[in-house]
Design a protein around this motif. Structure first.
Motif, PDB file in Angstrom:
ATOM      1  N   GLY A  48       0.820  -1.215   0.000  1.00 54.81           N
ATOM      2  CA  GLY A  48       0.000   0.000   0.000  1.00 54.81           C
ATOM      3  C   GLY A  48       0.849   1.259   0.000  1.00 54.81           C
ATOM      4  O   GLY A  48       0.534   2.229  -0.691  1.00 54.81           O
ATOM      5  N   LYS A  49       1.934   1.240   0.752  1.00 57.08           N
ATOM      6  CA  LYS A  49       2.836   2.400   0.778  1.00 57.08           C
ATOM      7  C   LYS A  49       3.494   2.604  -0.583  1.00 57.08           C
ATOM      8  O   LYS A  49       3.612   3.739  -1.062  1.00 57.08           O
ATOM      9  CB  LYS A  49       3.902   2.218   1.860  1.00 57.08           C
ATOM     10  CG  LYS A  49       3.360   2.381   3.261  1.00 57.08           C
ATOM     11  CD  LYS A  49       4.444   2.172   4.299  1.00 57.08           C
ATOM     12  CE  LYS A  49       3.886   2.312   5.704  1.00 57.08           C
ATOM     13  NZ  LYS A  49       4.913   2.085   6.729  1.00 57.08           N
ATOM     14  N   ARG A  50       3.924   1.493  -1.219  1.00 62.63           N
ATOM     15  CA  ARG A  50       4.529   1.619  -2.548  1.00 62.63           C
ATOM     16  C   ARG A  50       3.521   2.152  -3.557  1.00 62.63           C
ATOM     17  O   ARG A  50       3.853   3.023  -4.376  1.00 62.63           O
ATOM     18  CB  ARG A  50       5.068   0.263  -3.016  1.00 62.63           C
ATOM     19  CG  ARG A  50       6.314  -0.193  -2.289  1.00 62.63           C
ATOM     20  CD  ARG A  50       6.943  -1.405  -2.945  1.00 62.63           C
ATOM     21  NE  ARG A  50       6.039  -2.530  -3.087  1.00 62.63           N
ATOM     22  CZ  ARG A  50       5.870  -3.506  -2.211  1.00 62.63           C
ATOM     23  NH1 ARG A  50       6.555  -3.486  -1.082  1.00 62.63           N
ATOM     24  NH2 ARG A  50       5.033  -4.492  -2.445  1.00 62.63           N
ATOM     25  N   ALA A  51       2.298   1.671  -3.500  1.00 62.38           N
ATOM     26  CA  ALA A  51       1.259   2.145  -4.418  1.00 62.38           C
ATOM     27  C   ALA A  51       0.960   3.617  -4.178  1.00 62.38           C
ATOM     28  O   ALA A  51       0.733   4.376  -5.127  1.00 62.38           O
ATOM     29  CB  ALA A  51      -0.007   1.313  -4.255  1.00 62.38           C
ATOM     30  N   SER A  52       0.967   4.038  -2.939  1.00 60.23           N
ATOM     31  CA  SER A  52       0.715   5.437  -2.616  1.00 60.23           C
ATOM     32  C   SER A  52       1.811   6.338  -3.181  1.00 60.23           C
ATOM     33  O   SER A  52       1.533   7.400  -3.735  1.00 60.23           O
ATOM     34  CB  SER A  52       0.620   5.612  -1.105  1.00 60.23           C
ATOM     35  OG  SER A  52       0.467   6.958  -0.767  1.00 60.23           O
ATOM     36  N   VAL A  53       3.053   5.909  -3.062  1.00 56.86           N
ATOM     37  CA  VAL A  53       4.166   6.692  -3.600  1.00 56.86           C
ATOM     38  C   VAL A  53       4.061   6.764  -5.122  1.00 56.86           C
ATOM     39  O   VAL A  53       4.222   7.843  -5.713  1.00 56.86           O
ATOM     40  CB  VAL A  53       5.523   6.085  -3.160  1.00 56.86           C
ATOM     41  CG1 VAL A  53       6.682   6.686  -3.935  1.00 56.86           C
ATOM     42  CG2 VAL A  53       5.714   6.266  -1.665  1.00 56.86           C
ATOM     43  N   ARG A  54       3.776   5.625  -5.769  1.00 60.87           N
ATOM     44  CA  ARG A  54       3.627   5.626  -7.233  1.00 60.87           C
ATOM     45  C   ARG A  54       2.508   6.557  -7.668  1.00 60.87           C
ATOM     46  O   ARG A  54       2.643   7.315  -8.626  1.00 60.87           O
ATOM     47  CB  ARG A  54       3.342   4.212  -7.742  1.00 60.87           C
ATOM     48  CG  ARG A  54       4.565   3.340  -7.873  1.00 60.87           C
ATOM     49  CD  ARG A  54       4.279   2.099  -8.686  1.00 60.87           C
ATOM     50  NE  ARG A  54       3.104   1.371  -8.263  1.00 60.87           N
ATOM     51  CZ  ARG A  54       3.088   0.370  -7.395  1.00 60.87           C
ATOM     52  NH1 ARG A  54       4.218  -0.030  -6.836  1.00 60.87           N
ATOM     53  NH2 ARG A  54       1.962  -0.243  -7.078  1.00 60.87           N
ATOM     54  N   ARG A  55       1.391   6.506  -6.962  1.00 61.93           N
ATOM     55  CA  ARG A  55       0.247   7.358  -7.309  1.00 61.93           C
ATOM     56  C   ARG A  55       0.594   8.835  -7.099  1.00 61.93           C
ATOM     57  O   ARG A  55       0.217   9.683  -7.899  1.00 61.93           O
ATOM     58  CB  ARG A  55      -0.977   6.964  -6.488  1.00 61.93           C
ATOM     59  CG  ARG A  55      -2.207   7.757  -6.792  1.00 61.93           C
ATOM     60  CD  ARG A  55      -2.665   7.540  -8.220  1.00 61.93           C
ATOM     61  NE  ARG A  55      -3.866   8.333  -8.445  1.00 61.93           N
ATOM     62  CZ  ARG A  55      -4.173   8.913  -9.580  1.00 61.93           C
ATOM     63  NH1 ARG A  55      -3.412   8.741 -10.639  1.00 61.93           N
ATOM     64  NH2 ARG A  55      -5.252   9.635  -9.690  1.00 61.93           N
ATOM     65  N   GLY A  56       1.322   9.141  -6.048  1.00 60.20           N
ATOM     66  CA  GLY A  56       1.743  10.522  -5.806  1.00 60.20           C
ATOM     67  C   GLY A  56       2.616  11.043  -6.932  1.00 60.20           C
ATOM     68  O   GLY A  56       2.441  12.174  -7.397  1.00 60.20           O
ATOM     69  N   HIS A  57       3.559  10.199  -7.400  1.00 62.35           N
ATOM     70  CA  HIS A  57       4.408  10.603  -8.522  1.00 62.35           C
ATOM     71  C   HIS A  57       3.575  10.784  -9.795  1.00 62.35           C
ATOM     72  O   HIS A  57       3.813  11.718 -10.571  1.00 62.35           O
ATOM     73  CB  HIS A  57       5.519   9.589  -8.759  1.00 62.35           C
ATOM     74  CG  HIS A  57       6.558   9.562  -7.683  1.00 62.35           C
ATOM     75  ND1 HIS A  57       7.187  10.692  -7.212  1.00 62.35           N
ATOM     76  CD2 HIS A  57       7.077   8.533  -6.973  1.00 62.35           C
ATOM     77  CE1 HIS A  57       8.051  10.367  -6.276  1.00 62.35           C
ATOM     78  NE2 HIS A  57       7.996   9.052  -6.098  1.00 62.35           N
ATOM     79  N   GLN A  58       2.611   9.899  -9.999  1.00 59.38           N
ATOM     80  CA  GLN A  58       1.760  10.007 -11.180  1.00 59.38           C
ATOM     81  C   GLN A  58       0.937  11.305 -11.140  1.00 59.38           C
ATOM     82  O   GLN A  58       0.821  12.000 -12.153  1.00 59.38           O
ATOM     83  CB  GLN A  58       0.820   8.800 -11.263  1.00 59.38           C
ATOM     84  CG  GLN A  58      -0.077   8.827 -12.476  1.00 59.38           C
ATOM     85  CD  GLN A  58      -1.053   7.657 -12.489  1.00 59.38           C
ATOM     86  OE1 GLN A  58      -1.156   6.919 -11.510  1.00 59.38           O
ATOM     87  NE2 GLN A  58      -1.757   7.498 -13.588  1.00 59.38           N
ATOM     88  N   ILE A  59       0.400  11.631 -10.002  1.00 62.45           N
ATOM     89  CA  ILE A  59      -0.373  12.876  -9.869  1.00 62.45           C
ATOM     90  C   ILE A  59       0.521  14.083 -10.114  1.00 62.45           C
ATOM     91  O   ILE A  59       0.130  15.022 -10.811  1.00 62.45           O
ATOM     92  CB  ILE A  59      -1.047  12.942  -8.477  1.00 62.45           C
ATOM     93  CG1 ILE A  59      -2.184  11.929  -8.405  1.00 62.45           C
ATOM     94  CG2 ILE A  59      -1.556  14.350  -8.186  1.00 62.45           C
ATOM     95  CD1 ILE A  59      -2.786  11.762  -7.032  1.00 62.45           C
TER      96      ILE A  59
END
Length: 75
Positions: A48-59
Protein backbone atom coordinates in the motif's frame (compact mmCIF):
# COMPACT_ATOMS: atom_id res chain seq x y z
CA UNK A 1 -23.50 -7.69 17.43
CA UNK A 2 -24.72 -10.42 15.11
CA UNK A 3 -21.93 -9.77 12.59
CA UNK A 4 -19.30 -9.94 15.31
CA UNK A 5 -20.70 -13.24 16.56
CA UNK A 6 -20.86 -14.60 13.02
CA UNK A 7 -17.26 -13.52 12.34
CA UNK A 8 -16.09 -15.10 15.59
CA UNK A 9 -17.87 -18.37 14.85
CA UNK A 10 -16.51 -18.35 11.30
CA UNK A 11 -12.98 -17.82 12.60
CA UNK A 12 -13.34 -20.60 15.13
CA UNK A 13 -14.76 -22.91 12.47
CA UNK A 14 -11.88 -22.15 10.14
CA UNK A 15 -9.32 -22.70 12.92
CA UNK A 16 -10.94 -26.01 13.88
CA UNK A 17 -11.02 -27.23 10.29
CA UNK A 18 -7.35 -26.33 9.67
CA UNK A 19 -5.91 -26.97 13.10
CA UNK A 20 -4.54 -30.10 14.68
CA UNK A 21 -6.94 -32.43 16.43
CA UNK A 22 -4.71 -32.78 19.48
CA UNK A 23 -5.42 -29.88 21.89
CA UNK A 24 -1.81 -29.91 23.07
CA UNK A 25 -0.66 -28.86 19.59
CA UNK A 26 -2.94 -25.80 19.48
CA UNK A 27 -0.51 -23.27 21.05
CA UNK A 28 2.12 -24.03 18.42
CA UNK A 29 -0.46 -23.95 15.63
CA UNK A 30 -1.87 -20.62 16.77
CA UNK A 31 1.62 -19.11 17.09
CA UNK A 32 2.43 -20.28 13.56
CA UNK A 33 -0.80 -18.86 12.16
CA UNK A 34 -0.20 -15.57 13.97
CA UNK A 35 3.24 -15.32 12.36
CA UNK A 36 1.78 -16.05 8.92
CA UNK A 37 -0.99 -13.48 9.28
CA UNK A 38 1.41 -10.91 10.70
CA UNK A 39 3.70 -11.40 7.70
CA UNK A 40 0.78 -10.96 5.32
CA UNK A 41 -0.28 -7.78 7.10
CA UNK A 42 3.26 -6.38 6.86
CA UNK A 43 3.39 -7.24 3.14
CA UNK A 44 0.07 -5.58 2.43
CA UNK A 45 1.06 -2.43 4.34
CA UNK A 46 4.32 -2.22 2.38
CA UNK A 47 2.46 -2.75 -0.92
CA UNK A 48 0.00 0.00 0.00
CA UNK A 49 2.84 2.40 0.78
CA UNK A 50 4.53 1.62 -2.55
CA UNK A 51 1.26 2.14 -4.42
CA UNK A 52 0.71 5.44 -2.62
CA UNK A 53 4.17 6.69 -3.60
CA UNK A 54 3.63 5.63 -7.23
CA UNK A 55 0.25 7.36 -7.31
CA UNK A 56 1.74 10.52 -5.81
CA UNK A 57 4.41 10.60 -8.52
CA UNK A 58 1.76 10.01 -11.18
CA UNK A 59 -0.37 12.88 -9.87
CA UNK A 60 2.67 15.17 -9.79
CA UNK A 61 3.47 14.26 -13.42
CA UNK A 62 -0.13 14.88 -14.51
CA UNK A 63 -0.20 18.26 -12.76
CA UNK A 64 3.12 19.18 -14.36
CA UNK A 65 1.82 18.23 -17.80
CA UNK A 66 -1.33 20.30 -17.35
CA UNK A 67 0.63 23.31 -16.09
CA UNK A 68 3.11 23.09 -18.96
CA UNK A 69 0.24 22.94 -21.49
CA UNK A 70 -1.37 25.95 -19.84
CA UNK A 71 1.89 27.95 -19.93
CA UNK A 72 2.48 27.01 -23.59
CA UNK A 73 -1.02 28.14 -24.62
CA UNK A 74 -0.59 31.53 -22.97
CA UNK A 75 2.68 32.26 -24.79
Amino acid sequence: MKMRTLALLGGLGWAYSKGPRDPQEWPGFLAEQYAVVRGQIDESIAAGKRASVRRGHQIDREIGEVLSRTVNRQQ
